[in-house]
Design an enzyme around this catalytic site. Structure first.
Site, mmCIF file in Angstrom:
data_model
loop_
_atom_site.group_PDB
_atom_site.id
_atom_site.type_symbol
_atom_site.label_atom_id
_atom_site.label_comp_id
_atom_site.label_asym_id
_atom_site.label_seq_id
_atom_site.Cartn_x
_atom_site.Cartn_y
_atom_site.Cartn_z
ATOM 1 N N ASN A 62 0.833 -1.204 0.000
ATOM 2 C CA ASN A 62 0.000 0.000 0.000
ATOM 3 C C ASN A 62 0.871 1.258 0.000
ATOM 4 O O ASN A 62 1.920 1.313 0.633
ATOM 5 C CB ASN A 62 -1.030 0.005 1.139
ATOM 6 C CG ASN A 62 -0.443 -0.197 2.517
ATOM 7 O OD1 ASN A 62 0.567 -0.849 2.680
ATOM 8 N ND2 ASN A 62 -1.082 0.372 3.514
ATOM 9 N N GLU A 64 0.524 5.279 0.547
ATOM 10 C CA GLU A 64 -0.355 6.347 1.029
ATOM 11 C C GLU A 64 0.159 7.715 0.604
ATOM 12 O O GLU A 64 1.262 7.843 0.057
ATOM 13 C CB GLU A 64 -0.474 6.241 2.558
ATOM 14 C CG GLU A 64 -1.098 4.916 2.964
ATOM 15 C CD GLU A 64 -1.368 4.797 4.460
ATOM 16 O OE1 GLU A 64 -0.863 5.627 5.246
ATOM 17 O OE2 GLU A 64 -2.096 3.860 4.831
ATOM 18 N N CYS A 73 -4.301 0.871 -2.335
ATOM 19 C CA CYS A 73 -4.126 -0.400 -1.620
ATOM 20 C C CYS A 73 -3.077 -1.272 -2.309
ATOM 21 O O CYS A 73 -2.856 -1.170 -3.522
ATOM 22 C CB CYS A 73 -5.435 -1.185 -1.606
ATOM 23 S SG CYS A 73 -6.767 -0.426 -0.682
ATOM 24 N N GLU A 75 -3.216 -4.398 -3.102
ATOM 25 C CA GLU A 75 -3.753 -5.289 -4.137
ATOM 26 C C GLU A 75 -3.809 -4.586 -5.489
ATOM 27 O O GLU A 75 -3.466 -5.161 -6.531
ATOM 28 C CB GLU A 75 -5.172 -5.747 -3.764
ATOM 29 C CG GLU A 75 -5.239 -6.580 -2.506
ATOM 30 C CD GLU A 75 -5.489 -5.745 -1.248
ATOM 31 O OE1 GLU A 75 -4.964 -4.613 -1.154
ATOM 32 O OE2 GLU A 75 -6.196 -6.232 -0.350
ATOM 33 N N CYS A 112 -10.509 -4.683 -0.057
ATOM 34 C CA CYS A 112 -11.628 -3.735 0.024
ATOM 35 C C CYS A 112 -12.471 -3.825 -1.251
ATOM 36 O O CYS A 112 -12.084 -4.465 -2.230
ATOM 37 C CB CYS A 112 -11.099 -2.310 0.222
ATOM 38 S SG CYS A 112 -10.435 -1.563 -1.284
ATOM 39 N N CYS A 115 -10.790 -2.798 -4.558
ATOM 40 C CA CYS A 115 -9.806 -3.784 -5.036
ATOM 41 C C CYS A 115 -10.517 -5.004 -5.616
ATOM 42 O O CYS A 115 -10.084 -5.568 -6.627
ATOM 43 C CB CYS A 115 -8.866 -4.201 -3.907
ATOM 44 S SG CYS A 115 -7.690 -2.899 -3.483
HETATM 45 N N1 THU Z 1 -5.276 -1.383 2.569
HETATM 46 C C1 THU Z 1 -4.741 -2.210 1.647
HETATM 47 O O1 THU Z 1 -3.654 -1.963 1.096
HETATM 48 N N2 THU Z 1 -5.430 -3.331 1.324
HETATM 49 C C2 THU Z 1 -6.581 -3.744 1.923
HETATM 50 O O2 THU Z 1 -7.113 -4.787 1.590
HETATM 51 C C3 THU Z 1 -7.185 -2.910 2.970
HETATM 52 C C4 THU Z 1 -6.551 -1.598 3.215
HETATM 53 C C5 THU Z 1 -4.516 -0.184 2.947
HETATM 54 C C6 THU Z 1 -5.095 1.113 2.523
HETATM 55 C C7 THU Z 1 -4.470 2.036 3.552
HETATM 56 O O3 THU Z 1 -3.173 2.414 3.110
HETATM 57 C C8 THU Z 1 -4.333 1.193 4.784
HETATM 58 O O4 THU Z 1 -4.404 -0.144 4.348
HETATM 59 C C9 THU Z 1 -5.407 1.450 5.840
HETATM 60 O O5 THU Z 1 -6.661 1.342 5.304
#
Ligand code: THU
Length: 164
Positions: A62, A64, A73, A75, A112, A115
């Site tokens: 991920n 940010e 994310c 994925e 999520c 994704c």
């Molecule tokens: N996140 C993911 O990378 N994948 C998921 O399946 C759920 C959430 C990340 C997004 C964000 O950077 C952090 O987790 C918190 O939500």
């Protein structure tokens, strides 16, 4: 009015060691990728690894951003990298793993909605299932045969395509 049901099945496995070797490696890679996540805001580190039909593995974590919605994310980072760098090559399996500095991530993290939507479109495009492996920190793994199971009654972009 007719009541209809949608049911899915998935598998729970107590230890990564019980998976086939290629899946063990994919899970290990996804776990390693949590170390490369750029997640200073959530401090929730997610790693993803995709096994392609040609045997290559594509990684993601991920990413940010201070402008929160701009992040992505793990994925989708992995899936977009796979499609961008290996166009037309089927994605066979994806492993996902998460850890946090703040809390123990006891249960496997599931993708999520956004994704799932993205992964499903690739699955539909390649007309072959993309298997999902959700790995927890304690070794438990949830296995789902295909993305379609995770997104019943999904939206398909097919209706957006021009027919003439
Ligand atoms: N996140 C993911 O990378 N994948 C998921 O399946 C759920 C959430 C990340 C997004 C964000 O950077 C952090 O987790 C918190 O939500």
């Amino acid at each position: 009015m007719i009541k209809k049901n949608v049911s899915i099945h998935y598998y729970e496995i107590d230890s990564v060691d019980l998976l086939p070797k290629d899946e063990q490696e994919l899970v290990r890679l996804a776990r390693d990728m949590t170390n490369d996540a750029y997640a200073p805001y959530s401090v929730f580190y997610v790693g993803a690894a995709i096994l392609l039909e040609n045997g290559k593995m594509v990684k993601g974590s991920n990413q940010e951003n201070g402008a929160y919605p701009s992040g992505l994310c793990a994925e989708r980072v992995a899936a977009f990298a796979a499609s961008a760098n290996h166009p037309g090559v089927s994605m066979k399996k994806i492993a996902i793993c998460a850890r946090s500095n703040r809390l123990e991530v006891k249960n496997p993290v599931s993708p999520c909605g956004a994704c799932r939507q993205v992964l499903l479109e690739y699955e539909n495009l390649q007309k072959e299932p993309l298997k999902i492996l959700l790995a927890s920190e304690n070794g438990k793994v949830i296995v789902i045969d295909k993305v379609d199971d995770l997104l019943p009654l999904s939206f398909s972009g097919n209706g957006l395509k021009r027919t003439s």
